[in-house]
Design a protein around this motif. Structure first.
Motif, PDB file in Angstrom:
ATOM      1  N   VAL A  52       0.795  -1.148   0.170  1.00 12.63           N
ATOM      2  CA  VAL A  52       0.113  -0.122  -0.090  1.00 12.63           C
ATOM      3  C   VAL A  52       0.930   1.296   0.012  1.00 12.63           C
ATOM      4  CG1 VAL A  52      -1.945   1.361   1.299  1.00 12.63           C
ATOM      5  CG2 VAL A  52      -1.968  -0.991   1.181  1.00 12.63           C
ATOM      6  N   VAL A  53       1.834   1.136   0.946  1.00 10.31           N
ATOM      7  CA  VAL A  53       2.764   2.463   0.966  1.00 10.31           C
ATOM      8  C   VAL A  53       3.568   2.582  -0.589  1.00 10.31           C
ATOM      9  CG1 VAL A  53       4.663   3.444   2.054  1.00 10.31           C
ATOM     10  CG2 VAL A  53       3.182   2.479   3.257  1.00 10.31           C
ATOM     11  N   ALA A  54       3.993   1.649  -0.863  1.00  9.93           N
ATOM     12  CA  ALA A  54       4.801   1.755  -2.244  1.00  9.93           C
ATOM     13  C   ALA A  54       3.829   2.210  -3.265  1.00  9.93           C
ATOM     14  CB  ALA A  54       5.297   0.145  -2.603  1.00  9.93           C
ATOM     15  N   LYS A  55       2.483   1.688  -3.723  1.00  9.78           N
ATOM     16  CA  LYS A  55       1.654   2.251  -4.302  1.00  9.78           C
ATOM     17  C   LYS A  55       1.530   3.586  -4.324  1.00  9.78           C
ATOM     18  CE  LYS A  55       1.103  -1.116  -7.091  1.00  9.78           C
ATOM     19  NZ  LYS A  55       1.384  -1.248  -8.524  1.00  9.78           N
ATOM     20  N   ASN A  56       1.073   3.899  -2.887  1.00  9.89           N
ATOM     21  CA  ASN A  56       0.746   5.524  -2.853  1.00  9.89           C
ATOM     22  C   ASN A  56       2.072   6.249  -2.872  1.00  9.89           C
ATOM     23  OD1 ASN A  56      -0.977   7.408  -1.428  1.00  9.89           O
ATOM     24  ND2 ASN A  56       0.728   7.610   0.165  1.00  9.89           N
ATOM     25  N   LEU A  57       3.137   5.741  -2.694  1.00  8.72           N
ATOM     26  CA  LEU A  57       4.264   6.561  -2.953  1.00  8.72           C
ATOM     27  C   LEU A  57       4.651   6.826  -4.633  1.00  8.72           C
ATOM     28  CD1 LEU A  57       6.989   7.983  -1.854  1.00  8.72           C
ATOM     29  CD2 LEU A  57       8.074   5.642  -2.009  1.00  8.72           C
ATOM     30  N   GLU A  58       4.288   5.657  -5.406  1.00  6.30           N
ATOM     31  CA  GLU A  58       4.356   5.911  -6.743  1.00  6.30           C
ATOM     32  C   GLU A  58       3.379   6.901  -7.310  1.00  6.30           C
ATOM     33  OE1 GLU A  58       3.550   3.275 -10.491  1.00  6.30           O
ATOM     34  OE2 GLU A  58       3.481   2.162  -8.609  1.00  6.30           O
ATOM     35  N   ILE A  61       4.838  10.364  -6.162  1.00  5.13           N
ATOM     36  CA  ILE A  61       5.957  10.652  -6.861  1.00  5.13           C
ATOM     37  C   ILE A  61       5.548  11.299  -8.335  1.00  5.13           C
ATOM     38  CG2 ILE A  61       7.984  10.100  -7.971  1.00  5.13           C
ATOM     39  CD1 ILE A  61       8.393   8.551  -5.310  1.00  5.13           C
ATOM     40  N   ARG A  62       4.494  10.611  -8.834  1.00  7.45           N
ATOM     41  CA  ARG A  62       4.073  10.961 -10.177  1.00  7.45           C
ATOM     42  C   ARG A  62       3.483  12.459 -10.260  1.00  7.45           C
ATOM     43  NH1 ARG A  62       4.224   6.516 -13.967  1.00  7.45           N
ATOM     44  NH2 ARG A  62       4.567   4.566 -12.827  1.00  7.45           N
ATOM     45  N   ALA A  63       2.800  12.512  -9.349  1.00  7.44           N
ATOM     46  CA  ALA A  63       1.988  13.692  -8.958  1.00  7.44           C
ATOM     47  C   ALA A  63       2.883  14.948  -8.955  1.00  7.44           C
ATOM     48  CB  ALA A  63       0.527  13.587  -7.996  1.00  7.44           C
ATOM     49  N   GLN A  64       3.679  14.743  -7.865  1.00  4.68           N
ATOM     50  CA  GLN A  64       4.897  15.915  -7.578  1.00  4.68           C
ATOM     51  C   GLN A  64       5.443  16.140  -8.962  1.00  4.68           C
ATOM     52  OE1 GLN A  64       3.443  16.812  -4.906  1.00  4.68           O
ATOM     53  NE2 GLN A  64       5.404  17.394  -4.113  1.00  4.68           N
ATOM     54  N   THR A  65       6.122  15.087  -9.401  1.00  2.53           N
ATOM     55  CA  THR A  65       6.815  15.531 -10.941  1.00  2.53           C
ATOM     56  C   THR A  65       6.075  16.023 -11.833  1.00  2.53           C
ATOM     57  OG1 THR A  65       7.987  13.293 -10.369  1.00  2.53           O
ATOM     58  CG2 THR A  65       8.090  14.035 -12.613  1.00  2.53           C
ATOM     59  N   GLU A  66       4.784  15.820 -11.969  1.00  3.83           N
ATOM     60  CA  GLU A  66       4.062  16.433 -12.881  1.00  3.83           C
ATOM     61  C   GLU A  66       3.966  17.900 -12.741  1.00  3.83           C
ATOM     62  OE1 GLU A  66       0.309  13.985 -13.448  1.00  3.83           O
ATOM     63  OE2 GLU A  66       1.235  12.413 -14.388  1.00  3.83           O
ATOM     64  N   LYS A  67       3.799  18.205 -11.439  1.00  5.03           N
ATOM     65  CA  LYS A  67       3.802  19.657 -11.066  1.00  5.03           C
ATOM     66  C   LYS A  67       5.204  20.360 -11.115  1.00  5.03           C
ATOM     67  CE  LYS A  67       0.253  18.700  -7.472  1.00  5.03           C
ATOM     68  NZ  LYS A  67      -0.076  18.715  -5.953  1.00  5.03           N
ATOM     69  N   GLY A  68       6.092  19.367 -11.278  1.00  2.00           N
ATOM     70  CA  GLY A  68       7.484  20.014 -11.386  1.00  2.00           C
ATOM     71  C   GLY A  68       8.030  20.249  -9.982  1.00  2.00           C
ATOM     72  N   GLU A  69       7.583  19.694  -9.063  1.00  2.00           N
ATOM     73  CA  GLU A  69       7.913  19.644  -7.747  1.00  2.00           C
ATOM     74  C   GLU A  69       8.974  18.749  -7.195  1.00  2.00           C
ATOM     75  OE1 GLU A  69       4.646  20.289  -5.266  1.00  2.00           O
ATOM     76  OE2 GLU A  69       3.797  22.120  -6.415  1.00  2.00           O
ATOM     77  N   SER A  70       9.545  18.886  -6.217  1.00  2.00           N
ATOM     78  CA  SER A  70      10.482  17.541  -5.737  1.00  2.00           C
ATOM     79  C   SER A  70       9.555  16.567  -4.758  1.00  2.00           C
ATOM     80  CB  SER A  70      11.547  18.356  -4.824  1.00  2.00           C
ATOM     81  OG  SER A  70      12.201  17.198  -3.959  1.00  2.00           O
ATOM     82  N   ALA A  71       9.966  15.397  -4.925  1.00  2.00           N
ATOM     83  CA  ALA A  71       9.441  14.350  -4.399  1.00  2.00           C
ATOM     84  C   ALA A  71       9.864  13.752  -3.113  1.00  2.00           C
ATOM     85  CB  ALA A  71       9.270  13.042  -5.153  1.00  2.00           C
ATOM     86  N   ASP A  72      10.851  14.637  -2.568  1.00  2.00           N
ATOM     87  CA  ASP A  72      11.630  14.330  -1.214  1.00  2.00           C
ATOM     88  C   ASP A  72      10.844  14.195  -0.187  1.00  2.00           C
ATOM     89  OD1 ASP A  72      14.026  14.369  -2.855  1.00  2.00           O
ATOM     90  OD2 ASP A  72      14.630  16.294  -2.010  1.00  2.00           O
ATOM     91  N   ASP A  73       9.601  15.162  -0.006  1.00  2.00           N
ATOM     92  CA  ASP A  73       8.766  15.103   1.266  1.00  2.00           C
ATOM     93  C   ASP A  73       7.957  13.963   1.180  1.00  2.00           C
ATOM     94  OD1 ASP A  73       9.649  17.535   2.311  1.00  2.00           O
ATOM     95  OD2 ASP A  73       8.414  18.638   1.300  1.00  2.00           O
ATOM     96  N   VAL A  74       7.727  13.568   0.019  1.00  2.00           N
ATOM     97  CA  VAL A  74       6.861  12.361  -0.063  1.00  2.00           C
ATOM     98  C   VAL A  74       7.190  11.219   0.127  1.00  2.00           C
ATOM     99  CG1 VAL A  74       5.471  11.091  -1.767  1.00  2.00           C
ATOM    100  CG2 VAL A  74       5.056  13.676  -1.876  1.00  2.00           C
ATOM    101  N   ILE A  75       8.885  11.128  -0.307  1.00  2.00           N
ATOM    102  CA  ILE A  75       9.483   9.931  -0.121  1.00  2.00           C
ATOM    103  C   ILE A  75       9.729   9.813   1.499  1.00  2.00           C
ATOM    104  CG2 ILE A  75      11.747   8.822  -0.188  1.00  2.00           C
ATOM    105  CD1 ILE A  75      11.787  10.243  -3.064  1.00  2.00           C
ATOM    106  N   LYS A  76      10.053  10.804   2.084  1.00  2.00           N
ATOM    107  CA  LYS A  76      10.367  10.912   3.443  1.00  2.00           C
ATOM    108  C   LYS A  76       9.126  10.520   4.591  1.00  2.00           C
ATOM    109  CE  LYS A  76      13.888  14.731   3.553  1.00  2.00           C
ATOM    110  NZ  LYS A  76      14.036  15.890   3.932  1.00  2.00           N
TER     111      LYS A  76
END
Length: 86
Positions: A52-58, A61-76
């Motif tokens: 569940v965490v992996a799917k949510n993280l994926e 991260i895709r959403a953050q990347t599409e916005k042009g933002e860093s995914a660091d906070d999502v990963i943490k």
């Protein structure tokens, strides 16, 4: 987040395992057998949490990347969720 069918199926299998453990207890089955089944259920829950965490993280991260933002906070945040579940 819409949860995929396979994720729900994992939880249904765990639910069945837990019902089986309860039935074993009601039938006064051997303690070792009950513990073995409880351990299997715990392992299944742990694997499901990771999934569940992996799917949510994926997805995040895709959403953050599409916005042009860093995914660091999502990963943490995902790492913290995994650590808390242990």
């Amino acid at each position: 987040m819409e949860y995929p069918r396979d994720m729900k199926n994992r939880l249904k299998r765990i639910e069945g395992q837990i019902r089986g453990v309860l039935r074993m207890m009601e039938e006064e089955k051997d303690c070792k057998d009950v513990i073995t089944q409880l351990s299997a259920a715990r392992s299944a829950v742990d694997r499901t949490i990771g999934y569940v965490v992996a799917k949510n993280l994926e997805a995040c991260i895709r959403a953050q990347t599409e916005k042009g933002e860093s995914a660091d906070d999502v990963i943490k945040e995902a790492v913290q969720m995994i650590v808390k579940s242990r």
